[in-house]
Design a protein around this motif. Sequence first.
Motif, mmCIF file in Angstrom:
data_model
loop_
_atom_site.group_PDB
_atom_site.id
_atom_site.type_symbol
_atom_site.label_atom_id
_atom_site.label_comp_id
_atom_site.label_asym_id
_atom_site.label_seq_id
_atom_site.Cartn_x
_atom_site.Cartn_y
_atom_site.Cartn_z
ATOM 1 N N LEU A 28 38.784 25.102 45.650
ATOM 2 C CA LEU A 28 39.432 26.342 45.198
ATOM 3 C C LEU A 28 39.329 26.388 43.676
ATOM 4 C CD1 LEU A 28 42.703 26.562 47.320
ATOM 5 C CD2 LEU A 28 40.477 27.617 47.760
ATOM 6 N N ASN A 30 40.682 28.257 39.970
ATOM 7 C CA ASN A 30 41.849 28.919 39.390
ATOM 8 C C ASN A 30 41.530 30.355 38.974
ATOM 9 O OD1 ASN A 30 44.532 29.005 38.498
ATOM 10 N ND2 ASN A 30 43.898 28.637 36.387
ATOM 11 N N PRO A 35 48.955 34.553 43.461
ATOM 12 C CA PRO A 35 50.261 33.875 43.424
ATOM 13 C C PRO A 35 50.156 32.421 43.912
ATOM 14 C CG PRO A 35 50.439 36.027 44.491
ATOM 15 C CD PRO A 35 48.976 35.746 44.336
ATOM 16 N N MET A 36 50.911 31.547 43.257
ATOM 17 C CA MET A 36 50.915 30.134 43.663
ATOM 18 C C MET A 36 51.272 29.972 45.140
ATOM 19 S SD MET A 36 52.654 28.237 40.427
ATOM 20 C CE MET A 36 51.768 28.064 38.876
ATOM 21 N N VAL A 39 48.317 30.520 47.422
ATOM 22 C CA VAL A 39 47.358 29.409 47.426
ATOM 23 C C VAL A 39 47.889 28.265 48.305
ATOM 24 C CG1 VAL A 39 46.107 27.748 46.007
ATOM 25 C CG2 VAL A 39 46.514 30.064 45.148
ATOM 26 N N MET A 58 47.370 22.802 44.777
ATOM 27 C CA MET A 58 47.482 24.094 44.077
ATOM 28 C C MET A 58 47.747 23.859 42.583
ATOM 29 S SD MET A 58 49.705 26.284 42.547
ATOM 30 C CE MET A 58 51.308 25.717 43.104
ATOM 31 N N HIS A 62 45.574 24.928 39.347
ATOM 32 C CA HIS A 62 46.207 25.726 38.280
ATOM 33 C C HIS A 62 46.034 25.052 36.916
ATOM 34 C CE1 HIS A 62 49.186 28.347 36.408
ATOM 35 N NE2 HIS A 62 49.848 27.273 36.001
ATOM 36 N N LEU A 95 41.389 35.142 44.493
ATOM 37 C CA LEU A 95 41.149 33.715 44.737
ATOM 38 C C LEU A 95 39.670 33.456 45.066
ATOM 39 C CD1 LEU A 95 42.295 30.851 45.215
ATOM 40 C CD2 LEU A 95 42.712 31.524 47.585
HETATM 41 N N1 TYC Z 1 46.934 30.354 38.207
HETATM 42 C C1 TYC Z 1 47.616 31.063 39.277
HETATM 43 C C2 TYC Z 1 48.946 31.583 38.759
HETATM 44 O O1 TYC Z 1 49.411 31.183 37.698
HETATM 45 C C3 TYC Z 1 47.860 30.142 40.478
HETATM 46 C C4 TYC Z 1 46.610 29.718 41.152
HETATM 47 C C5 TYC Z 1 46.487 28.398 41.592
HETATM 48 C C6 TYC Z 1 45.577 30.627 41.395
HETATM 49 C C7 TYC Z 1 45.347 27.983 42.253
HETATM 50 C C8 TYC Z 1 44.418 30.205 42.066
HETATM 51 O O2 TYC Z 1 43.199 28.481 43.192
HETATM 52 C C9 TYC Z 1 44.320 28.902 42.499
HETATM 53 N N2 TYC Z 1 49.573 32.451 39.528
#
Ligand code: TYC
Length: 103
Positions: A28, A30, A35-36, A39, A58, A62, A95
């Motif tokens: 995955l 970032n 949203p966390m 994920v 996750m 991030h 994502l």
């Molecule tokens: N960075 C994103 C946020 O702050 C969270 C996130 C985590 C997005 C992992 C994608 O693969 C990911 N909301």
Amino acid sequence: MAARHQDDIAVVTDKQVSPPPPLYKVLLLNDDFTPMEFVIHVLEHFFHMAREQATLVMLKVHNEGSGLAGVYPRDVAETKVRQVIDYARNRQHPLQCVMEENE
Ligand code: TYC
């Protein structure tokens, strides 16, 4: 597979030893918008992680930009990537999920 017959017994003469099929990492990536919690849900649902492990992965994505969701044969990895991207796009999340050969 070649076989000879000796007194009605089949003998395998040249056993084929194939190298193991290549495996692929599913990662995955970032972004600033997914949203966390979404994920974490993806890691639980598509990669069968417990919530605690999903949360750690996750947070790694991030904080570091990418993280390992799982390692699979090529066809399974391709399906996971497609399922995750379709699932995210259907819910308007950007994502990204990619695969790379596991060397
Ligand atoms: N960075 C994103 C946020 O702050 C969270 C996130 C985590 C997005 C992992 C994608 O693969 C990911 N909301």
